[in-house]
Write an enzyme that holds these catalytic residues in place. Structure first.
Site, PDB file in Angstrom:
ATOM      1  N   ASP A 189      -3.258   8.079  -0.519  1.00 35.94           N
ATOM      2  CA  ASP A 189      -3.439   6.649  -0.246  1.00 35.94           C
ATOM      3  C   ASP A 189      -2.559   6.319   0.951  1.00 35.94           C
ATOM      4  O   ASP A 189      -1.331   6.338   0.852  1.00 35.94           O
ATOM      5  CB  ASP A 189      -3.021   5.841  -1.477  1.00 35.94           C
ATOM      6  CG  ASP A 189      -3.333   4.355  -1.321  1.00 35.94           C
ATOM      7  OD1 ASP A 189      -3.859   3.962  -0.264  1.00 35.94           O
ATOM      8  OD2 ASP A 189      -3.023   3.589  -2.262  1.00 35.94           O
ATOM      9  N   HIS A 201       2.784   1.639  -5.623  1.00 34.26           N
ATOM     10  CA  HIS A 201       2.410   2.019  -6.989  1.00 34.26           C
ATOM     11  C   HIS A 201       2.465   3.528  -7.161  1.00 34.26           C
ATOM     12  O   HIS A 201       2.393   4.303  -6.196  1.00 34.26           O
ATOM     13  CB  HIS A 201       0.991   1.527  -7.296  1.00 34.26           C
ATOM     14  CG  HIS A 201       0.000   1.844  -6.210  1.00 34.26           C
ATOM     15  ND1 HIS A 201      -0.711   3.019  -6.179  1.00 34.26           N
ATOM     16  CD2 HIS A 201      -0.374   1.155  -5.091  1.00 34.26           C
ATOM     17  CE1 HIS A 201      -1.495   3.033  -5.106  1.00 34.26           C
ATOM     18  NE2 HIS A 201      -1.304   1.907  -4.424  1.00 34.26           N
ATOM     19  N   HIS A 250      -3.838   3.413  -9.463  1.00 33.09           N
ATOM     20  CA  HIS A 250      -2.678   2.639  -9.926  1.00 33.09           C
ATOM     21  C   HIS A 250      -2.364   3.119 -11.338  1.00 33.09           C
ATOM     22  O   HIS A 250      -3.063   2.758 -12.288  1.00 33.09           O
ATOM     23  CB  HIS A 250      -2.976   1.139  -9.927  1.00 33.09           C
ATOM     24  CG  HIS A 250      -3.180   0.564  -8.560  1.00 33.09           C
ATOM     25  ND1 HIS A 250      -3.594  -0.744  -8.355  1.00 33.09           N
ATOM     26  CD2 HIS A 250      -3.040   1.101  -7.329  1.00 33.09           C
ATOM     27  CE1 HIS A 250      -3.694  -0.977  -7.051  1.00 33.09           C
ATOM     28  NE2 HIS A 250      -3.371   0.142  -6.415  1.00 33.09           N
TER      29      HIS A 250
END
Length: 497
Positions: free
Chosen positions: A281, A350, A358
């Protein structure tokens, strides 16, 4: 007078004795000569028998032996070895008759196999390909050995009361645990390299005036090629976010959205790749007008501060404090007015787990928050958002992002279309995020009612765009880090940021 005859007799006796000795010696010599001759005869007989046997063997194998000096063909499997029975002297005359001529055997031509003299068949050499421009070659073919580039290695932060952390890097126990995870590390590094090359292509390729939907499709098609998309084993982890200006996150164009990228836009490019659910990410802010550079610099510096503060046994609230301190020390001047860059307080980093973007822990970007500790072998997305507005976002605009609830169990459905759509989601996306464009891409039609039904049942969650006040500008930078037992690896680090 008596002495003379005695001497004569003694001489006669000595002569007789000497004669006997001589005869005995000659007899012994004759016997030795006879025995030697017998041995020679036996040896000659044995040699003759041996020659006869050899001659018979050669005859049986198809060899012809000539005594007049012609060549003798030795029957071998390859049929190309020959020896001469005559020996040529320097002037070309044959050797004397009766002289033994040594047969010169040619050494066997052993075929050497590739890989050395050991005879083992070596694996064919795999030549690494070079990347094209635009990139089209899968990352796995650029690194045929299967080892992919390592991210940035950093040491874990050492707290004053944490004596154990000082020995992490050189601890043999930690290094042994680290080695056990090498296969998993290599998978996530493949996803990271695909992300790096994709985003660097987009950074070179994008120009003002392009449609946002075209930019997203180019990015996603490139990433799919590089990561060699394969169902849920490898592919994109979530839709491409291309939120502009006051929109901070979760915007991607739906079909029919003809929004155009403008010169004064501040665009947050956020997309993810994954291998076997291990997600990268990573995001950056793209601008064309230099007046926005201070905003980008503030957010990027804040992200670096968060990465530096992160590590095994680091408290999440301490990371938020470090981020906010750096972020809000920056200012930007726009249209003659100075704005403090604020951390968007209701957006966070996160933790990341396989197939779960998440996974429970949140990393704040402001002071306060939980005192929860980061732990060994956890993945985190360290992302920060800065704004010239209120520093607080809310949901607005048409929704494009959706994701199946990771913890949902079996829920009975009445609508056949809802059942069919859920089966499609499970097959193509699992618990990874998706967008409406991706449903269009795989051939789904008239699915909005079914998608709404799945949302009402709690099976699929919607993630509308998150926006600050209109007229402000927001920026984002993000990296994925891995807390290895011996060190902290910024997996998504590249030469661009």
């Amino acid at each position: 007078m008596s002495e003379v005859p005695s001497a004569t007799n003694a001489l006669i006796q000595d002569a007789i004795t000497e004669k006997k000795i001589k005869e005995s010696t000659e007899d012994i010599d004759n016997k030795l000569i006879e025995a030697t001759q017998n041995l020679d005869i036996k040896a000659d007989d044995q040699q003759a028998k041996k020659k006869k046997r050899n001659k018979k063997k050669k005859k049986d194998s198809g060899e012809e032996n000539t005594e007049n000096g012609t060549e003798t063909a030795i029957g071998k499997e390859n049929g190309d070895i020959a020896a001469k029975t005559t020996e040529e002297i320097g002037d070309g005359t044959p050797a004397a008759e009766g002289e033994k001529v040594a047969k010169k055997k040619k050494p066997k031509n052993k075929k050497k196999k590739e890989g050395g003299d050991s005879g083992n068949v070596a694996a064919p050499a795999i030549i690494a390909k070079t990347q094209t421009d635009p990139p089209t070659v899968p990352i796995s073919e650029l690194f045929p050995g299967g080892t992919f580039p390592v991210g940035q290695i950093m040491e874990h932060p050492i707290a004053q009361d944490d004596a154990k952390a000082k020995n992490r890097f050189n601890s043999e126990e930690s290094r042994a645990i680290d080695r056990m995870q090498l296969d998993m590390y290599n998978e996530i590094r493949l996803a990271a390299e695909a992300h790096r090359q994709t985003r660097q292509h987009i950074q070179r390729w994008v120009k003002p005036g392009m449609k946002m939907i075209d930019i997203c499709q180019e990015l996603e098609s490139t990433a799919r090629r590089l990561i060699n998309e394969n169902g849920l084993e490898a592919g994109l982890a979530f839709p491409t976010g291309c939120s502009r200006n006051h929109v901070a996150a979760h915007y991607t164009p739906n079909a029919g959205d003809n929004t155009v990228l403008e010169y004064d836009d501040v665009v947050k490019m956020d997309f993810g790749t994954h291998i076997k659910g291990r997600i990268i990410d990573c995001a950056w802010t793209m601008t064309f007008n230099e007046k926005f550079d201070p905003l980008k610099a503030a957010v990027q510096a804040a992200t670096e501060a968060g990465i530096k503060a992160a590590g095994i046994d680091a408290r999440l609230c301490d990371i938020g404090s470090a981020v906010q301190e750096v972020m809000e020390s920056h200012e930007i001047e726009l249209e003659g007015k100075t704005y403090q860059v604020k951390s968007i307080r209701n957006l966070n980093g996160h933790s990341i787990s396989p197939y779960q973007i998440h996974s429970g822990k949140t990393v704040p970007i402001i002071k306060g928050g939980e005192t929860t500790l980061m732990e060994e072998n956890e993945f985190y997305a360290i992302e920060t958002f800065g704004s010239t507005g209120k520093g607080f976002v809310h949901e607005d605009m048409e929704c494009s992002h959706y994701m199946k609830n990771f913890d949902v169990g079996h829920v009975p459905l009445r609508l056949q279309k809802s059942k069919q759509l859920l089966a499609t989601i499970n097959k193509n996306f699992g618990t990874l995020a998706f967008c409406r464009r991706w449903l269009d891409r795989i051939g789904e039609t008239r699915y909005l009612m079914a998608l709404k039904d799945l949302g009402e049942k709690g099976i699929v969650d919607a993630y509308p765009p998150l926006v600050d006040i209109k007229g402000c500008y927001t920026a984002q930078f993000e990296h994925t880090i891995l807390l290895r037992p011996t060190c902290k690896e910024v997996i998504s680090r590249g030469t661009d940021y």
